[in-house]
Design an enzyme around this catalytic site. Structure first.
Site, PDB file in Angstrom:
ATOM      1  N   LYS A   1      41.081 -56.049  32.278  1.00 12.51           N
ATOM      2  CA  LYS A   1      40.280 -55.551  31.164  1.00 12.51           C
ATOM      3  C   LYS A   1      40.395 -54.031  31.084  1.00 12.51           C
ATOM      4  CE  LYS A   1      38.164 -59.338  29.635  1.00 12.51           C
ATOM      5  NZ  LYS A   1      38.209 -59.786  28.223  1.00 12.51           N
TER       6      LYS A   1
ATOM      7  N   LYS B   1      40.956 -69.781  21.605  1.00 12.10           N
ATOM      8  CA  LYS B   1      39.698 -69.953  22.323  1.00 12.10           C
ATOM      9  C   LYS B   1      38.879 -71.002  21.578  1.00 12.10           C
ATOM     10  CE  LYS B   1      39.300 -65.254  24.206  1.00 12.10           C
ATOM     11  NZ  LYS B   1      38.537 -63.971  24.154  1.00 12.10           N
TER      12      LYS B   1
END
Length: 328
Positions: A151, A247
């Site tokens: 991230k 997703k």
């Protein structure tokens, strides 16, 4: 026979004191679970509300409550697609319907979906954003894993990327900027990715400002996440992105996820299957998508202090298909 419908909100502590991305930090994963009961058969689905799209635990539960009367009457998955907008609420209901249908039929959800065999897959393991030093420390502890997802946060990401690569010289790296880059740091951060041999970067620029990617050519695969809006089509993405992240919480369930997978393959996108921060119950349906994915990021349970029981089976970064006791 009327179908029983239960809606519950649950919280699971995140391991290591919390998880941080460019939009903020949290200490718990908050999920909504839908349970459908039809006599001896029980189907379950889990979703994770996504504040990026205005979702909350309360709004998602309200959406599901609104269709509970027709769910009790036996709403089908096809009817669900027309009854609810895409998003987390529909995902929980859709996955519960898949599970219930599989239990009724005495088959697996994979068999119902026409998937002949289910194999183990290698999932990424996520390193949350922090200083280069703290990220390197976390990376060293995970450097034995073959695939790491890192991230990022924007400015200074070139130093974070270099620190992570030094800490895990043998791991394949994928990067998730969560829309944090802009034109002032795009070039230097992308060069850092190329220097570190990064395989893929998710959503480097804000979805509203990703036209900058048109005509961009680099060594790193660029993957659309937030630019693939809930219920949105793939139209116009191919000129900016090489891959799409599917997703289920955004697609609105496994039913739509499978349709999206087929469409993306037809347009020659690389496929990533991703997740929000949820339990094994949320990951299990996505393992069906993972069978055809180039990159798998279904490590949600690995980031929790404690998963639900029964859960998915992980051997380090190897993720095994779900057992019917969990889902499907």
């Amino acid at each position: 026979m009327s179908i029983g419908v239960e809606i519950s909100a649950e919280r699971f502590e995140i391991a290591g004191g919390g998880f941080t991305i460019s939009r903020g930090s949290r200490t718990h994963a908050e999920v909504v679970v839908v349970t459908l009961r039809d006599g001896a058969h029980v189907g379950r689905g889990e979703c994770v509300p996504y504040p990026r799209y205005g979702e909350s635990l309360e709004s998602v539960q309200t959406q599901i409550e609104e269709i509970t009367p027709v769910l009790k009457e036996g709403l089908t998955r096809g009817q669900l697609q027309r009854s609810m907008p895409p998003g987390a609420a529909r995902n929980a209901v859709d996955c519960a319907l898949w599970d219930l249908e599989a239990k009724r039929a005495g088959k697996t959800a994979a068999e119902l979906a026409g998937i002949a065999t289910m194999a183990p897959v290698t999932t990424a393991f996520t390193i949350s954003v922090g200083t280069p030093e703290t990220m390197a420390e976390k990376t060293r502890a995970a450097a034995h894993r073959p695939l790491l997802k890192v991230k990022l946060a924007g400015q200074g990401d070139d130093q974070r990327i270099a620190a992570v690569r030094q800490a895990a010289p043998d791991s394949t790296l994928i990067i998730d900027a969560n829309e944090a880059w802009d034109e002032s740091c795009f070039e230097i951060n992308m060069k850092a990715c190329e220097a570190a041999g990064v395989a893929l970067i998710e959503q480097p620029l804000p979805a509203a400002n990703d036209a900058f990617l048109k005509g961009f050519s680099g060594e790193v695969i660029v993957c659309a996440d937030e630019s693939l809006h809930p219920g949105g089509s793939l139209d116009g993405l191919r000129e900016k992105y090489d891959a799409v992240n599917i997703k289920l919480d955004k697609a609105g369930g496994l039913t739509e996820g499978l349709h999206l997978l087929k469409a993306a393959r037809e347009q020659n996108f690389k496929i990533m299957v991703g997740c929000m921060l949820g339990t094994s119950l949320a990951m299990a349906p996505a393992v069906l998508i993972a069978q055809q994915a180039d990159f798998v990021d279904l490590d949600g349970p690995l980031l929790l202090a404690e998963d639900r029981t029964p859960g998915l089976t992980f051997e380090e970064s190897t993720l095994f298909p779900p057992s019917p006791a969990l889902w499907g």
